[in-house]
Design a protein around this motif. Sequence first.
Motif, PDB file in Angstrom:
ATOM      1  N   THR A 190      40.024  38.731  47.656  1.00 32.88           N
ATOM      2  CA  THR A 190      41.380  38.266  47.901  1.00 32.88           C
ATOM      3  C   THR A 190      41.986  37.760  46.605  1.00 32.88           C
ATOM      4  O   THR A 190      41.317  37.681  45.568  1.00 32.88           O
ATOM      5  CB  THR A 190      41.371  37.123  48.928  1.00 32.88           C
ATOM      6  OG1 THR A 190      40.625  36.032  48.386  1.00 32.88           O
ATOM      7  CG2 THR A 190      40.759  37.581  50.247  1.00 32.88           C
ATOM      8  N   ARG A 191      43.260  37.396  46.647  1.00 27.06           N
ATOM      9  CA  ARG A 191      43.925  36.858  45.457  1.00 27.06           C
ATOM     10  C   ARG A 191      43.250  35.582  44.978  1.00 27.06           C
ATOM     11  O   ARG A 191      43.263  35.263  43.807  1.00 27.06           O
ATOM     12  CB  ARG A 191      45.389  36.558  45.768  1.00 27.06           C
ATOM     13  CG  ARG A 191      46.209  37.786  46.012  1.00 27.06           C
ATOM     14  CD  ARG A 191      47.631  37.404  46.296  1.00 27.06           C
ATOM     15  NE  ARG A 191      48.410  38.574  46.654  1.00 27.06           N
ATOM     16  CZ  ARG A 191      49.659  38.532  47.007  1.00 27.06           C
ATOM     17  NH1 ARG A 191      50.300  37.382  47.066  1.00 27.06           N
ATOM     18  NH2 ARG A 191      50.297  39.624  47.313  1.00 27.06           N
ATOM     19  N   LYS A 192      42.667  34.875  45.899  1.00 23.42           N
ATOM     20  CA  LYS A 192      41.976  33.632  45.567  1.00 23.42           C
ATOM     21  C   LYS A 192      40.634  33.895  44.887  1.00 23.42           C
ATOM     22  O   LYS A 192      40.042  33.012  44.281  1.00 23.42           O
ATOM     23  CB  LYS A 192      41.775  32.841  46.858  1.00 23.42           C
ATOM     24  CG  LYS A 192      41.418  31.406  46.696  1.00 23.42           C
ATOM     25  CD  LYS A 192      41.390  30.746  48.057  1.00 23.42           C
ATOM     26  CE  LYS A 192      41.065  29.288  47.939  1.00 23.42           C
ATOM     27  NZ  LYS A 192      41.002  28.646  49.264  1.00 23.42           N
ATOM     28  N   GLY A 193      40.132  35.141  45.002  1.00 24.99           N
ATOM     29  CA  GLY A 193      38.858  35.490  44.388  1.00 24.99           C
ATOM     30  C   GLY A 193      37.697  35.458  45.354  1.00 24.99           C
ATOM     31  O   GLY A 193      36.575  35.794  45.008  1.00 24.99           O
ATOM     32  N   THR A 194      37.957  35.058  46.589  1.00 24.48           N
ATOM     33  CA  THR A 194      36.906  35.010  47.601  1.00 24.48           C
ATOM     34  C   THR A 194      36.846  36.352  48.327  1.00 24.48           C
ATOM     35  O   THR A 194      37.841  37.081  48.379  1.00 24.48           O
ATOM     36  CB  THR A 194      37.192  33.888  48.619  1.00 24.48           C
ATOM     37  OG1 THR A 194      38.473  34.138  49.217  1.00 24.48           O
ATOM     38  CG2 THR A 194      37.190  32.530  47.955  1.00 24.48           C
TER      39      THR A 194
END
Length: 88
Positions: A22-26
């Motif tokens: 995801t954009r969050k990196g998760t």
Amino acid sequence: MVGTHRRNTGPMRTSPRCGAKTRKGTPCQAPAVAGKARCRMHGGAKGSGAPIGNQNAFTHGMYTRESQEYSEHIRDLIREGKELIEKF
């Protein structure tokens, strides 16, 4: 009797997960589309991805063999011109 029905969530919980970040990196927590490694939002949907025989790379012709040979010819002419100027 609201809330007494047992839901069958086992298959949903054991299904493979999407491999995208995801954009969050998760990692994405959504289930992957059947037979694919991504969920419907990250490219697993029908019709997503590049077309077969991707013609998108030919939109401007900058990297065709003819164009590259032409650019090389122009560079050779410029180099020869500079060498000629330096001689005199």
